[in-house]
Motif scaffolding. Structure first.
Motif, short mmCIF file in Angstrom:
data_model
loop_
_atom_site.label_atom_id
_atom_site.label_comp_id
_atom_site.label_asym_id
_atom_site.label_seq_id
_atom_site.Cartn_x
_atom_site.Cartn_y
_atom_site.Cartn_z
N UNK A 183 40.87 35.00 38.83
CA UNK A 183 41.77 33.93 39.28
C UNK A 183 41.09 32.58 39.19
N UNK A 184 41.91 31.54 39.15
CA UNK A 184 41.38 30.19 39.10
C UNK A 184 40.89 29.78 40.48
N UNK A 185 40.12 28.71 40.51
CA UNK A 185 39.57 28.25 41.78
C UNK A 185 40.67 27.74 42.70
N UNK A 186 41.74 27.16 42.15
CA UNK A 186 42.84 26.70 42.99
C UNK A 186 43.56 27.87 43.65
N UNK A 187 43.73 28.97 42.90
CA UNK A 187 44.36 30.15 43.50
C UNK A 187 43.49 30.76 44.58
N UNK A 188 42.18 30.77 44.36
CA UNK A 188 41.28 31.36 45.35
C UNK A 188 41.27 30.56 46.64
N UNK A 189 41.29 29.23 46.52
CA UNK A 189 41.17 28.39 47.70
C UNK A 189 42.51 28.21 48.41
N UNK A 190 43.62 28.19 47.67
CA UNK A 190 44.90 27.82 48.27
C UNK A 190 45.87 28.99 48.33
N UNK A 191 46.56 29.27 47.23
CA UNK A 191 47.76 30.12 47.28
C UNK A 191 47.49 31.60 47.01
N UNK A 192 46.29 31.96 46.57
CA UNK A 192 46.05 33.35 46.15
C UNK A 192 45.32 34.21 47.15
N UNK A 193 45.20 33.77 48.40
CA UNK A 193 44.42 34.51 49.38
C UNK A 193 45.03 35.89 49.68
N UNK A 194 46.35 35.92 49.89
CA UNK A 194 46.99 37.19 50.23
C UNK A 194 46.87 38.20 49.09
N UNK A 195 47.07 37.74 47.86
CA UNK A 195 46.95 38.64 46.72
C UNK A 195 45.52 39.16 46.56
N UNK A 196 44.54 38.31 46.81
CA UNK A 196 43.14 38.73 46.71
C UNK A 196 42.83 39.81 47.74
N UNK A 197 43.28 39.62 48.97
CA UNK A 197 43.04 40.61 50.02
C UNK A 197 43.69 41.96 49.68
N UNK A 198 44.92 41.91 49.18
CA UNK A 198 45.63 43.15 48.88
C UNK A 198 44.96 43.90 47.72
N UNK A 199 44.63 43.18 46.66
CA UNK A 199 44.01 43.83 45.50
C UNK A 199 42.62 44.34 45.83
N UNK A 200 41.83 43.57 46.57
CA UNK A 200 40.49 44.02 46.94
C UNK A 200 40.54 45.26 47.83
N UNK A 201 41.50 45.31 48.74
CA UNK A 201 41.64 46.49 49.60
C UNK A 201 41.95 47.74 48.78
N UNK A 202 42.87 47.63 47.83
CA UNK A 202 43.24 48.79 47.01
C UNK A 202 42.05 49.27 46.18
N UNK A 203 41.29 48.36 45.59
CA UNK A 203 40.15 48.76 44.76
C UNK A 203 39.02 49.34 45.59
N UNK A 204 38.78 48.79 46.78
CA UNK A 204 37.73 49.35 47.64
C UNK A 204 38.09 50.76 48.10
N UNK A 205 39.34 50.97 48.44
CA UNK A 205 39.77 52.31 48.85
C UNK A 205 39.61 53.31 47.70
N UNK A 206 39.95 52.88 46.49
CA UNK A 206 39.80 53.78 45.34
C UNK A 206 38.34 54.14 45.10
N UNK A 207 37.43 53.18 45.22
CA UNK A 207 36.01 53.46 44.97
C UNK A 207 35.40 54.32 46.06
N UNK A 208 35.73 54.07 47.32
CA UNK A 208 35.20 54.90 48.40
C UNK A 208 35.69 56.35 48.29
#
Length: 349
Positions: A183-208
């Motif tokens: 993602x771009x830096x603007x998405x990370x800092x502003x509007x993309x926080x919820x998407x980052x949390x959701x995607x990171x949660x799914x990938x962490x669960x898959x790896x564990x």
């Protein structure tokens, strides 16, 4: 008692052979006599037995907290799991009980540390290094986040992975760098926080689950996301400009929502008034036409009577509005017109 002399070989001093068994027993009895009061060997054996029983009792019982279970190992081999409460096991290290908090929600912090944390894997060793990430548009960002998890399988948590909590830290950091890098830096800092949390949660669960760590990820929550120090002021200016832009857009939308619905309401009201007036005029015209048609029908039946009735009805409507009335008979001759001198100025006779 050490069986090694200065030369590294067992035996009596100055000899090359091992010590005799009788001599060893005598030395042990002598030492036991010196340790036991009174020098009675039988009393020493009783004292040693009491100590041995106390030590066995001390190492035989254990308590499991209400939010945990205990995994029992006998000579290092997995034996069973026991629920919370007071339990007993074989003493002297034959059975080993490992307490695992299965009902407690644990967490790991990245980029910051909560004071007083007991878990050494909860706080970062180098928070600055963990938070420095590169975004998809090749900009830098400092990302802080928290991972909340539970122990779902005590057996896998203890025996499948050597350091499950340390492995979880590495997995979380790897996944977060991957998600932020897409993602771009603007998405990370502003509007993309919820998407980052959701995607990171799914990938962490898959790896564990893939690594069979016995851990269940409950939540991934982003905390502070900031640009690096040298470009902090520039990012603040950009954010202020974006906020001002959003403010102007919201004000324009507010004015739009205030004016447009009012104009549409007035438009609808005028349309309804015009429709009402149209229906009124149509109905009045149709009524007048029907009345005249009915009157024409009656007139055709008796023209003289109808003419006279119309005349009388007309006079009934006109004469009440006239203050002074002069009625002249057509057969009368020589009658002078009457001038009403009592009439006020400007009034019609």
């Amino acid at each position: 008692m050490s069986w090694q002399n200065n030369n590294g070989r067992g035996g009596r001093p100055g000899s090359g052979g091992p010590p005799e068994l009788g001599e060893l027993l005598q030395q042990g009895q002598a030492r036991l006599k010196r340790m036991v009061p009174g020098g009675n060997p039988r009393g020493g054996i009783v004292f040693a037995g009491v100590v041995l029983v106390a030590l066995a009792a001390w190492t035989a019982y254990y308590t499991v907290p209400s939010d945990s279970v205990a995994v029992i190992q006998r000579f290092g081999k997995y034996l069973k799991e026991v629920p919370p409460g007071l339990h007993f096991k074989l003493p002297f290290g034959i059975d080993v009980a490992s307490t695992v908090p299965v009902k407690r929600q644990l967490k790991q912090e990245f980029g910051f540390a909560t004071p007083g944390a007991r878990d050494p894997f909860q706080s970062p060793r180098d928070g600055r290094l963990e938070t420095e990430m590169v975004t998809g548009d090749l900009n830098a960002a400092l990302v802080e986040w928290v991972v909340q998890y539970r122990v779902s399988d005590p057996f896998k948590f203890l025996f499948e992975v050597r350091e499950p909590r340390g492995t979880l830290r590495h997995v979380s950091e790897s996944v977060m760098r991957e998600v932020v890098g897409d993602r771009t830096v603007d998405e990370v800092i502003t509007i993309g926080r919820q998407e980052i949390e959701t995607e990171a949660l799914a990938k962490m669960q898959a790896l564990t689950s893939k690594y069979e760590m016995g851990i269940s990820i409950d939540q991934v929550q982003l905390k502070n996301i900031n640009p690096p120090g040298p470009v902090q002021e520039s990012f603040n200016e950009v954010n202020q400009a974006q906020q001002e832009k959003e403010k102007l857009i919201n004000e324009a939308r507010r004015d739009y929502n205030k004016v447009i619905p009012l104009a549409e309401g007035e438009k609808d009201q005028r349309i309804r008034e015009a429709d009402g007036y149209r229906l009124k005029r149509i109905n009045e015209a149709e009524g007048d036409a029907s009345r005249f048609n009915a009157l024409l029908t009656e007139y055709s039946k008796a023209p003289e009577v109808t003419r006279r009735r119309i005349y009388i009805e007309t006079m009934q409507e006109v004469l009440p509005g006239i203050r002074s009335k002069i009625i002249v008979d057509e057969e009368s001759q020589g009658i002078l017109p009457l001038l009403n001198l009592d009439a006020r100025k400007g009034e019609n006779p």
